[in-house]
Write an enzyme that holds these catalytic residues in place. Structure first.
Site, PDB file in Angstrom:
ATOM      1  N   ASP A  15       0.816  -1.222   0.000  1.00  0.00           N
ATOM      2  CA  ASP A  15       0.000   0.000   0.000  1.00  0.00           C
ATOM      3  C   ASP A  15       0.849   1.272   0.000  1.00  0.00           C
ATOM      4  OD1 ASP A  15      -2.267  -1.642   0.184  1.00  0.00           O
ATOM      5  OD2 ASP A  15      -2.015  -1.757   2.355  1.00  0.00           O
ATOM      6  N   LYS A  18       2.154   1.985  -5.097  1.00  0.00           N
ATOM      7  CA  LYS A  18       2.927   1.481  -6.245  1.00  0.00           C
ATOM      8  C   LYS A  18       2.190   1.672  -7.565  1.00  0.00           C
ATOM      9  CE  LYS A  18       3.369  -2.518  -4.262  1.00  0.00           C
ATOM     10  NZ  LYS A  18       2.896  -2.172  -2.923  1.00  0.00           N
ATOM     11  N   GLY A  42      -3.821  -4.536  -4.650  1.00  0.00           N
ATOM     12  CA  GLY A  42      -4.810  -3.572  -5.128  1.00  0.00           C
ATOM     13  C   GLY A  42      -4.066  -2.321  -5.523  1.00  0.00           C
ATOM     14  N   HIS A  43      -3.715  -2.218  -6.800  1.00  0.00           N
ATOM     15  CA  HIS A  43      -2.922  -1.066  -7.252  1.00  0.00           C
ATOM     16  C   HIS A  43      -3.842  -0.017  -7.869  1.00  0.00           C
ATOM     17  CE1 HIS A  43       0.961  -3.678  -7.445  1.00  0.00           C
ATOM     18  NE2 HIS A  43       0.461  -3.539  -6.241  1.00  0.00           N
ATOM     19  N   GLN A 229       2.525  -6.030  -2.967  1.00  0.00           N
ATOM     20  CA  GLN A 229       2.795  -6.047  -1.521  1.00  0.00           C
ATOM     21  C   GLN A 229       4.088  -5.258  -1.232  1.00  0.00           C
ATOM     22  OE1 GLN A 229       1.880  -9.458  -2.902  1.00  0.00           O
ATOM     23  NE2 GLN A 229      -0.132  -8.600  -2.665  1.00  0.00           N
TER      24      GLN A 229
END
Ligand code: IMP
Length: 431
Positions: A15, A18, A42-43, A229
């Site tokens: 988080d 990225k 979750g990007h 991650q």
């Protein structure tokens, strides 16, 4: 610096922002490769005010003409992938984006999610403490991979192999489900039907990622490896056991992206201007008071995958220095600097206190980290809105000093600064 092949990784607990950095870098890349993890990621990318969240797809999917690769190191949930492809706007085919899925990527089966939930519940019940997984079946899928009973993407289009593998798996898993967990057994026909249907959907995308990447490099194309991650969630180098099950560090790009380590160029570490963590596990700079609340509110710190509120705290330079070494970071991409505007008294952690002594190094023993107390240095803060700054010198002096302090502490230059959520809210230096 060799900029033909760049690797981007998270330096904290994920988080770090990225997605928006990859999005900026994808502008100059021909091929974007995801190399580990799965739909636990979750990007988030915001283009023209519109929010896109990528879970499995590489974040380069919005740039015309790119090739996006889902590498062998991933664990793919085909339903999630199908949903993500369907929701893409613009459609990949309309902007000439090619998606290639490695034959060797593993498939998250419904029983992996079931085992993820059952194992978490069991850990909670027996006092070991839950990890706080995303529930996406990631750990159990990697367990099967390393136990050599995983279903690979290639198996979805090989009916006889799929059948044999599923029979072996069911023989092994059903007694565990029924006898250990008291859960219903898995049904062969149901799983086989689902996997075959997934095969039809995935087949047009299947290919040899190693060949694709190698020939792209040979023809002078630029490659970007997109980590998911973060270093402190890495299976080997993170805060074990409160980690994910893949290699999130830069070395993981070699294994999960099918490219020899000698062929990599610049390694970019994404650093959020403060720290957050979702799930359980040690977090030395966590602030359970007002500051933590403020960071969460200002930074909209809620999980992009699970919606869970993130734990928040000050920037941890001890952990950052560790990440710099483990990954061989050449350049820092600093994100969410704007969240610190008007935050009030600003601090950074430059050492841990352990057993009455100050330590500047991240402890090698995971158990020790639980007792690490942050030693803070006060930093001058700023109130001005910095979201319109586009050059380093546009920033208030205090913000520039904050950036310089990070650079000096990490001995790494900051190559990009995020000052807002949008694609354009960026100060580009050298990245
Ligand atoms: P898993 O990857 O779902 O097995 O979860 C293991 C740990 O990694 C949990 O603490 C999750 O919250 C954390 N985690 C997994 N993926 C992400 C991510 O993309 N961002 C932040 N934390 C993550």
């Amino acid at each position: 610096m060799n900029d033909q092949v760049k690797v981007l990784i998270g330096t904290q607990w994920g988080d770090e922002g990225k997605g928006r950095v990859v999005d900026v870098l994808a502008k100059d890349a021909d091929v974007v490769v995801r190399f580990q993890g799965g739909a636990n990621a979750g990007h988030t990318v915001i283009v023209g005010g519109k929010k896109h969240v990528f879970h499995i797809l590489p974040s380069g999917m919005l740039y015309p003409g790119r090739t996006c690769v889902i590498g062998n190191g991933l664990v793919i949930d085909p339903d999630e992938l199908r949903r993500e492809i369907a929701e893409l706007d613009p459609k990949p085919e309309s902007i000439g984006v090619k998606l290639l899925i490695s034959y060797a990527a593993h498939i998250v089966m419904p029983y992996h999610k079931k085992f993820d939930a059952l194992a978490e519940a069991a850990r909670s019940a027996n006092g070991a403490g839950a990890i706080g997984t995303t529930g996406r079946g990631i750990g159990p899928c990697y367990v099967d991979k390393y136990n050599r009973v995983g279903i690979r993407a290639e198996d979805l289009v090989s009916p006889s192999i799929l059948e044999k593998k599923l029979r072996v798996i069911l023989n092994e898993k059903n007694p565990i489900l029924e006898k250990i967990y008291g859960a219903p057994a898995l049904d062969f026909d149901e799983l086989y039907g689902l996997a075959t249907q997934w095969g039809k959907f995935i087949e047009p995308y299947l290919g040899d990622s190693s060949l694709e990447i190698d020939s792209a490099i040979s023809s002078g194309k630029r490659i970007l490896f997109e980590g998911a991650q973060g270093t402190l969630l890495d299976i080997d180098h993170g805060t074990y056991p409160f980690v994910t099950s893949s290699s999130c560090v830069s070395g993981g790009a070699s294994i999960g992206g099918a490219l020899g380590p000698g062929r990599f160029g610049r390694v970019i570490g994404v650093v959020k201007a403060y720290c957050t963590r979702v799930g359980e596990g040690p977090f030395p700079t966590e602030d359970l008071g007002e500051t933590g609340e403020r960071l969460r509110a200002n930074g909209a710190e809620f999980g992009a995958t699970t919606g869970r509120p993130r734990r928040c705290g000050w920037l941890d330079l001890v952990a950052l220095n560790y990440a710099v070494k483990v990954n061989g970071i050449d350049t820092i991409a600093l994100t969410k600097l704007d969240v610190l505007s008007g935050i009030g008294a600003l601090k950074v952690c430059h050492a841990y206190e352990l057993g009455g002594k100050e330590h500047a190094y991240f402890p090698g023993l995971a158990t020790i980290l639980h007792d690490a107390k942050p030693v803070y240095r006060d930093m001058p803060s700023w109130d001005a809105d910095i979201s319109r700054c586009r050059k380093f010198d546009d920033l208030p002096k205090e913000a520039r000093d904050y950036v310089r302090f990070i650079e000096e502490s990490a001995s790494v230059k900051v190559g990009m600064i995020g000052v807002g959520p949008g694609r354009e809210d960026t100060i580009l230096l050298d990245i």
